[in-house]
Design a protein around this motif. Structure first.
Motif, PDB file in Angstrom:
ATOM      1  N   ASP A 156     -54.382  46.104  44.940  1.00 19.33           N
ATOM      2  CA  ASP A 156     -55.769  45.668  45.854  1.00 19.33           C
ATOM      3  C   ASP A 156     -55.945  46.714  46.740  1.00 19.33           C
ATOM      4  OD1 ASP A 156     -57.386  44.101  46.970  1.00 19.33           O
ATOM      5  OD2 ASP A 156     -56.069  42.265  47.540  1.00 19.33           O
ATOM      6  N   GLY A 157     -55.186  47.340  47.430  1.00 24.35           N
ATOM      7  CA  GLY A 157     -55.266  48.225  48.568  1.00 24.35           C
ATOM      8  C   GLY A 157     -55.867  49.398  47.938  1.00 24.35           C
ATOM      9  N   MET A 158     -55.393  49.925  46.715  1.00 26.60           N
ATOM     10  CA  MET A 158     -55.820  51.086  46.091  1.00 26.60           C
ATOM     11  C   MET A 158     -57.240  50.815  45.589  1.00 26.60           C
ATOM     12  SD  MET A 158     -54.516  52.896  42.470  1.00 26.60           S
ATOM     13  CE  MET A 158     -55.519  51.493  41.417  1.00 26.60           C
ATOM     14  N   ASP A 159     -57.784  49.804  45.186  1.00 25.42           N
ATOM     15  CA  ASP A 159     -58.993  49.478  44.703  1.00 25.42           C
ATOM     16  C   ASP A 159     -59.945  49.608  45.835  1.00 25.42           C
ATOM     17  OD1 ASP A 159     -57.914  49.608  42.124  1.00 25.42           O
ATOM     18  OD2 ASP A 159     -59.164  47.529  41.436  1.00 25.42           O
ATOM     19  N   THR A 160     -59.523  48.774  46.881  1.00 27.04           N
ATOM     20  CA  THR A 160     -60.312  48.818  48.140  1.00 27.04           C
ATOM     21  C   THR A 160     -60.646  49.921  48.696  1.00 27.04           C
ATOM     22  OG1 THR A 160     -59.562  46.345  48.270  1.00 27.04           O
ATOM     23  CG2 THR A 160     -60.580  47.396  50.255  1.00 27.04           C
ATOM     24  N   TRP A 213     -60.280  39.526  38.734  1.00 25.31           N
ATOM     25  CA  TRP A 213     -61.532  39.756  39.153  1.00 25.31           C
ATOM     26  C   TRP A 213     -61.816  40.935  40.002  1.00 25.31           C
ATOM     27  CZ3 TRP A 213     -65.715  35.906  39.137  1.00 25.31           C
ATOM     28  CH2 TRP A 213     -66.728  36.185  39.838  1.00 25.31           C
ATOM     29  N   PHE A 214     -61.067  41.440  40.861  1.00 23.76           N
ATOM     30  CA  PHE A 214     -61.100  42.544  41.624  1.00 23.76           C
ATOM     31  C   PHE A 214     -60.932  44.012  40.780  1.00 23.76           C
ATOM     32  CE2 PHE A 214     -56.404  42.512  42.912  1.00 23.76           C
ATOM     33  CZ  PHE A 214     -56.141  44.064  42.546  1.00 23.76           C
ATOM     34  N   ALA A 215     -60.071  43.799  39.538  1.00 29.23           N
ATOM     35  CA  ALA A 215     -59.898  44.947  38.860  1.00 29.23           C
ATOM     36  C   ALA A 215     -61.113  45.233  37.729  1.00 29.23           C
ATOM     37  CB  ALA A 215     -58.809  44.833  38.010  1.00 29.23           C
ATOM     38  N   ILE A 227     -49.205  51.479  50.407  1.00 29.56           N
ATOM     39  CA  ILE A 227     -48.819  52.304  49.403  1.00 29.56           C
ATOM     40  C   ILE A 227     -50.046  52.387  48.327  1.00 29.56           C
ATOM     41  CG2 ILE A 227     -47.408  52.323  47.272  1.00 29.56           C
ATOM     42  CD1 ILE A 227     -45.285  50.809  48.653  1.00 29.56           C
ATOM     43  N   GLY A 228     -50.821  51.335  48.288  1.00 27.48           N
ATOM     44  CA  GLY A 228     -51.960  51.447  47.450  1.00 27.48           C
ATOM     45  C   GLY A 228     -53.049  52.472  48.188  1.00 27.48           C
ATOM     46  N   TRP A 229     -53.093  52.379  49.287  1.00 27.40           N
ATOM     47  CA  TRP A 229     -53.805  53.341  50.256  1.00 27.40           C
ATOM     48  C   TRP A 229     -53.519  54.813  49.936  1.00 27.40           C
ATOM     49  CZ3 TRP A 229     -54.547  53.136  56.227  1.00 27.40           C
ATOM     50  CH2 TRP A 229     -55.494  54.055  56.529  1.00 27.40           C
ATOM     51  N   GLY A 230     -52.304  55.001  49.774  1.00 30.12           N
ATOM     52  CA  GLY A 230     -51.716  56.275  49.650  1.00 30.12           C
ATOM     53  C   GLY A 230     -52.114  56.864  48.102  1.00 30.12           C
ATOM     54  N   ALA A 231     -52.075  55.858  47.252  1.00 28.36           N
ATOM     55  CA  ALA A 231     -52.253  56.135  46.002  1.00 28.36           C
ATOM     56  C   ALA A 231     -53.715  56.335  45.781  1.00 28.36           C
ATOM     57  CB  ALA A 231     -51.752  54.890  45.179  1.00 28.36           C
ATOM     58  N   ALA A 232     -54.538  55.862  46.204  1.00 27.74           N
ATOM     59  CA  ALA A 232     -56.067  56.014  46.210  1.00 27.74           C
ATOM     60  C   ALA A 232     -56.326  57.523  46.585  1.00 27.74           C
ATOM     61  CB  ALA A 232     -56.836  54.920  47.016  1.00 27.74           C
ATOM     62  N   ALA A 233     -55.469  57.796  47.785  1.00 29.13           N
ATOM     63  CA  ALA A 233     -55.749  59.189  48.233  1.00 29.13           C
ATOM     64  C   ALA A 233     -55.172  60.324  47.300  1.00 29.13           C
ATOM     65  CB  ALA A 233     -55.059  59.229  49.605  1.00 29.13           C
ATOM     66  N   LEU A 234     -54.222  59.910  46.660  1.00 28.64           N
ATOM     67  CA  LEU A 234     -53.664  60.967  45.628  1.00 28.64           C
ATOM     68  C   LEU A 234     -54.546  61.004  44.382  1.00 28.64           C
ATOM     69  CD1 LEU A 234     -49.854  60.217  45.947  1.00 28.64           C
ATOM     70  CD2 LEU A 234     -51.152  62.236  47.030  1.00 28.64           C
TER      71      LEU A 234
END
Length: 432
Positions: free
Chosen positions: A46-50, A108-110, A169-176
């Motif tokens: 969720d954090g990654m997608d957002t 839904w969010f995916a 963790i999702g935020w960091g994954a989005a950055a990477l």
């Protein structure tokens, strides 16, 4: 009679092993572990997608020629639809179950994150992102209620806080992912690929469907509802019995989210335009904030069980106030600003780690989803207005002063609400 909550014996709260950050996990069974990891991974994705949008905004501005206001409106609309989605998911979780609602929201969010990568115009991207918001907000509510009901009282704060930490963790994954895709693909394709990767969370639904079961307390409440023919009603959280709790809990979440948006939305602009600091645009500064956020989540998760829900909220609110003052009032160098990113992430994000457990314990089982969904997302909707209000006030008082005023007001509201609400640490959830 509705479900109710009762306080656990103090000895149960302080039992050996209960206060360890991770020791509680060894005492859980397969049902608890499956729920924990499904919710945690769900929050990570969720954090990654957002967070993907924040990385591609400069590309969209350059590629499509949209204004910064247009780009900002995508973020604002996403927050508003996520607030509506969170409340709706809370209602659904009381009606059709926590697990089924979690599956729906993740799928839904995916789906709509992936569709963002196929958008051919600003209008299509705006629509896809707004629809994605419904799932993004709903997943938080469904996951928080599920994990809050599955984990035993003395460890609830730690477990729910650790789940919440998945966001960082999702935020960091989005950055990477952003750094990698934009290094191997043309810019015109890289931003689309980043969004399309957001389809991956849909696979989590398969694991949830196979391994995660409804909490026993919810099953008991549902059976009681069938026996007495009284399904939960939408307006029940506004009944005389629950109205005061609902309003105060909504103020608590408004303070947390209003303060967060007040600080994080406008600080980069303030520090670039008025302080002329260059570190704000560096990957090092972003990494420092993300690491601070994760450590803040972990620390708050531990402290909310160790100190209690209310003292933990107040501690992190005061810390957030101090950070807002430092950023807006002190003459800081680039080096100092870089290191201040850690406490910024620590306090502003960490305050949310105790939110899920606290809201779980404030509402009876039959309307727990509705109460938790409404309160958290009411705060999100009001908090989403803070960036606009700060921008309007800045014309008269300056951006730094406006950020400080709104941050202090928001966290002040949180502290007042926390002081008036009951302490719920160690409260057992029961269904009768």
């Amino acid at each position: 009679m509705d479900s109710k909550t009762v306080a656990a014996p103090a000895a149960d709260i302080e039992q050996p092993g209960a206060t360890g950050m991770f020791a509680w996990y060894a005492d859980t069974g397969p049902r608890e572990r499956h729920a924990f990891w499904s919710c945690k991974v769900g929050y990570m994705l969720d954090g990654m997608d957002t967070q993907m949008l924040s990385f591609v905004i400069p590309t969209l501005v350059a590629t499509w020629g949209i204004s910064l206001a247009d780009a900002g409106f995508i973020g604002t609309l996403t927050l508003l639809t996520s607030a509506a989605g969170g409340w709706l998911a809370g209602i659904l979780s009381d009606r059709i179950g926590r697990v089924r609602t979690l599956q729906i929201t993740v799928l839904w969010f995916a789906l709509f994150t992936g569709l963002c990568g196929l958008a051919q115009s600003y209008g299509q991207l705006l629509a896809a992102r707004a629809l994605m918001g419904f799932g993004f907000g709903g997943e938080w509510t469904a996951g928080a209620v599920l994990i809050g009901e599955v984990i035993r009282a003395r460890d609830r704060g730690k477990a729910v806080g650790l789940v919440q930490a998945g966001w960082a963790i999702g935020w960091g994954a989005a950055a990477l992912l952003y750094a990698w895709l934009f290094s191997v693909l043309p810019v015109s394709l890289a931003w689309r690929a980043l969004f399309i990767v957001g389809l991956v969370p849909a696979l989590l639904v398969l694991a949830i469907r196979r391994y995660v079961k409804e909490p026993e307390i919810y099953r008991q409440a549902r059976a009681a509802q069938k026996d007495n023919g009284e399904p939960p009603r939408l307006v029940e959280i506004f009944s005389p019995t629950l109205l005061s709790t609902t309003l105060r809990a909504a103020l608590l979440t408004t303070g947390a989210q209003g303060g967060y948006y007040a600080i994080t939305t406008w600080l980069p602009t303030f520090l670039k335009t008025e302080r002329h600091l260059t570190v704000m645009g560096t990957g090092g500064y972003l990494a420092t904030i993300i690491v601070g956020s994760y450590v803040g989540y972990l620390s708050s998760a531990y402290l909310t069980d160790r100190l209690g829900r209310k003292p933990n909220f107040i501690l992190f609110a005061v810390g957030s106030m101090a950070i807002a003052f430092a950023y807006t009032s002190l003459n800081l160098s680039n080096s100092a600003m870089l290191w201040l990113g850690f406490p910024l992430g620590f306090f502003a994000s960490g305050i949310f780690a105790g939110m899920g457990a606290f809201l779980t314990e404030l509402f009876p089982t039959r309307v727990r989803g509705s109460g938790q969904g409404f309160c958290y997302n009411f705060g999100r909707a009001i908090g989403a207005l803070f960036p606009f209000l700060i921008g309007a006030l800045a014309k008269q008082y300056g951006l730094g002063t406006s950020i400080g005023l709104f941050a202090v007001a928001a966290y002040g509201v949180l502290i007042v609400a926390a002081l008036t609400l009951p302490e719920t640490r160690g409260r057992e959830l029961e269904s009768t």
